[in-house]
Scaffold this motif. Structure first.
Motif, PDB file in Angstrom:
ATOM      1  N   ARG A   6      16.792   4.713  -1.683  1.00 24.03           N
ATOM      2  CA  ARG A   6      17.620   3.516  -1.582  1.00 24.03           C
ATOM      3  C   ARG A   6      16.909   2.314  -2.179  1.00 24.03           C
ATOM      4  O   ARG A   6      15.692   2.300  -2.322  1.00 24.03           O
ATOM      5  N   TRP A   7      17.690   1.315  -2.497  1.00 25.35           N
ATOM      6  CA  TRP A   7      17.200   0.050  -3.015  1.00 25.35           C
ATOM      7  C   TRP A   7      17.867  -1.057  -2.204  1.00 25.35           C
ATOM      8  O   TRP A   7      19.051  -0.993  -1.914  1.00 25.35           O
ATOM      9  N   PHE A   8      17.111  -2.074  -1.819  1.00 27.33           N
ATOM     10  CA  PHE A   8      17.619  -3.188  -1.031  1.00 27.33           C
ATOM     11  C   PHE A   8      17.480  -4.481  -1.838  1.00 27.33           C
ATOM     12  O   PHE A   8      16.425  -4.728  -2.436  1.00 27.33           O
ATOM     13  N   CYS A   9      18.520  -5.306  -1.799  1.00 27.61           N
ATOM     14  CA  CYS A   9      18.494  -6.613  -2.460  1.00 27.61           C
ATOM     15  C   CYS A   9      19.214  -7.616  -1.562  1.00 27.61           C
ATOM     16  O   CYS A   9      20.408  -7.458  -1.275  1.00 27.61           O
ATOM     17  N   VAL A  10      18.509  -8.622  -1.104  1.00 27.05           N
ATOM     18  CA  VAL A  10      19.110  -9.645  -0.242  1.00 27.05           C
ATOM     19  C   VAL A  10      19.920 -10.596  -1.114  1.00 27.05           C
ATOM     20  O   VAL A  10      19.417 -11.134  -2.100  1.00 27.05           O
ATOM     21  N   VAL A  11      21.183 -10.787  -0.735  1.00 30.45           N
ATOM     22  CA  VAL A  11      22.067 -11.655  -1.515  1.00 30.45           C
ATOM     23  C   VAL A  11      22.380 -12.969  -0.796  1.00 30.45           C
ATOM     24  O   VAL A  11      22.924 -13.889  -1.404  1.00 30.45           O
ATOM     25  N   GLN A  12      22.031 -13.037   0.488  1.00 31.26           N
ATOM     26  CA  GLN A  12      22.207 -14.280   1.243  1.00 31.26           C
ATOM     27  C   GLN A  12      21.201 -14.293   2.379  1.00 31.26           C
ATOM     28  O   GLN A  12      21.027 -13.297   3.077  1.00 31.26           O
ATOM     29  N   GLU A  29       4.727  -0.823   7.048  1.00 30.33           N
ATOM     30  CA  GLU A  29       4.632  -1.878   6.034  1.00 30.33           C
ATOM     31  C   GLU A  29       5.775  -2.856   6.276  1.00 30.33           C
ATOM     32  O   GLU A  29       6.905  -2.443   6.547  1.00 30.33           O
ATOM     33  N   THR A  30       5.488  -4.147   6.206  1.00 30.44           N
ATOM     34  CA  THR A  30       6.512  -5.180   6.367  1.00 30.44           C
ATOM     35  C   THR A  30       6.684  -5.928   5.055  1.00 30.44           C
ATOM     36  O   THR A  30       5.706  -6.342   4.438  1.00 30.44           O
ATOM     37  N   VAL A  31       7.930  -6.089   4.654  1.00 28.07           N
ATOM     38  CA  VAL A  31       8.258  -6.823   3.438  1.00 28.07           C
ATOM     39  C   VAL A  31       9.311  -7.859   3.802  1.00 28.07           C
ATOM     40  O   VAL A  31      10.258  -7.552   4.527  1.00 28.07           O
ATOM     41  N   ASP A  43      16.612 -16.371  -2.091  1.00 25.28           N
ATOM     42  CA  ASP A  43      16.040 -17.423  -2.937  1.00 25.28           C
ATOM     43  C   ASP A  43      15.017 -16.888  -3.929  1.00 25.28           C
ATOM     44  O   ASP A  43      14.657 -17.577  -4.882  1.00 25.28           O
ATOM     45  N   ASN A  44      14.512 -15.690  -3.678  1.00 29.33           N
ATOM     46  CA  ASN A  44      13.523 -15.056  -4.552  1.00 29.33           C
ATOM     47  C   ASN A  44      14.065 -13.669  -4.915  1.00 29.33           C
ATOM     48  O   ASN A  44      13.744 -12.693  -4.251  1.00 29.33           O
ATOM     49  N   PRO A  45      14.894 -13.574  -5.952  1.00 25.35           N
ATOM     50  CA  PRO A  45      15.569 -12.314  -6.263  1.00 25.35           C
ATOM     51  C   PRO A  45      14.589 -11.162  -6.506  1.00 25.35           C
ATOM     52  O   PRO A  45      13.727 -11.240  -7.366  1.00 25.35           O
ATOM     53  N   GLN A  46      14.731 -10.126  -5.687  1.00 24.05           N
ATOM     54  CA  GLN A  46      13.912  -8.923  -5.794  1.00 24.05           C
ATOM     55  C   GLN A  46      14.726  -7.737  -5.306  1.00 24.05           C
ATOM     56  O   GLN A  46      15.619  -7.885  -4.474  1.00 24.05           O
ATOM     57  N   SER A  97       0.807  -1.212   0.000  1.00 24.57           N
ATOM     58  CA  SER A  97       0.000   0.000   0.000  1.00 24.57           C
ATOM     59  C   SER A  97       0.845   1.268   0.000  1.00 24.57           C
ATOM     60  O   SER A  97       0.324   2.352  -0.174  1.00 24.57           O
ATOM     61  N   PHE A  98       2.140   1.158   0.196  1.00 22.16           N
ATOM     62  CA  PHE A  98       3.014   2.315   0.256  1.00 22.16           C
ATOM     63  C   PHE A  98       3.506   2.680  -1.141  1.00 22.16           C
ATOM     64  O   PHE A  98       3.184   2.019  -2.116  1.00 22.16           O
ATOM     65  N   GLU A  99       4.322   3.719  -1.226  1.00 24.40           N
ATOM     66  CA  GLU A  99       4.865   4.182  -2.494  1.00 24.40           C
ATOM     67  C   GLU A  99       6.090   3.391  -2.924  1.00 24.40           C
ATOM     68  O   GLU A  99       6.683   3.689  -3.943  1.00 24.40           O
ATOM     69  N   VAL A 100       6.480   2.409  -2.146  1.00 24.55           N
ATOM     70  CA  VAL A 100       7.660   1.631  -2.495  1.00 24.55           C
ATOM     71  C   VAL A 100       7.360   0.766  -3.714  1.00 24.55           C
ATOM     72  O   VAL A 100       6.208   0.467  -4.013  1.00 24.55           O
ATOM     73  N   ASN A 101       8.416   0.388  -4.403  1.00 28.57           N
ATOM     74  CA  ASN A 101       8.270  -0.388  -5.619  1.00 28.57           C
ATOM     75  C   ASN A 101       9.081  -1.666  -5.478  1.00 28.57           C
ATOM     76  O   ASN A 101      10.280  -1.613  -5.223  1.00 28.57           O
ATOM     77  N   LEU A 102       8.439  -2.806  -5.627  1.00 27.55           N
ATOM     78  CA  LEU A 102       9.113  -4.092  -5.565  1.00 27.55           C
ATOM     79  C   LEU A 102       9.412  -4.541  -6.988  1.00 27.55           C
ATOM     80  O   LEU A 102       8.500  -4.707  -7.800  1.00 27.55           O
TER      81      LEU A 102
END
Length: 142
Positions: A56-62, A85-87, A92-95, A2-7
């Motif tokens: 900023r942009w966040f990407c989990v690599v491990q 908002e919780t994400v 395992d799911n590259p985003q 619901s936020f302005e963030v973009n996945l």
């Protein structure tokens, strides 16, 4: 969300050589710097850190992370009951999640030794002038 963030969703391809993880729709043209954060302990909460000017942009690599986002209403004394908002992000799911200006973030690893890559659109000299820190327990963390 619901936020302005973009996945920005990615994918993976596996063959006899191994697995390729990708997020091809992540446009990095605005990125000025990057850094990686590693959490060995799942009980440690990092946050809250907000930015009026920096996106900023966040990407989990491990591993995986629980990322909390709150849109700040007043930078000097934000309402402690703002909507959060919780994400959940996982290697395992590259985003890549894009956090626009005006938000504070808090996060914690969901599995030990998780790593998240963070990209920012401001140089480090500018970022130091746009760091708005709040205690880890300032906003509800459920």
């Amino acid at each position: 969300m619901s936020f302005e963030v973009n996945l920005i969703c990615g994918g993976q391809h596996t063959d006899h050589r191994g697995t390729l993880y990708f997020v091809n729709d992540f446009d990095m043209s605005e990125v000025k710097r990057m850094y990686m954060i590693s959490h060995s302990d799942t009980t440690v909460r990092r946050g809250w850190r907000g930015h009026k000017l920096e996106q900023r942009w966040f990407c989990v690599v491990q591993g995986s992370f629980e990322l909390k986002l709150v849109k700040i209403d007043d930078w000097d004394k934000p309402d402690q009951n703002l909507a959060i908002e919780t994400v959940i992000l996982s290697a395992d799911n590259p985003q890549v999640i894009h956090i626009p200006v005006g938000y504070a973030t808090g996060f914690r690893a969901l599995v030990p030794d998780s790593k998240v890559m963070v990209y920012a659109d401001r140089a480090i000299a500018d970022a130091k002038l746009d760091d708005h820190l709040y205690p880890a327990d300032y906003f509800r963390w459920e």
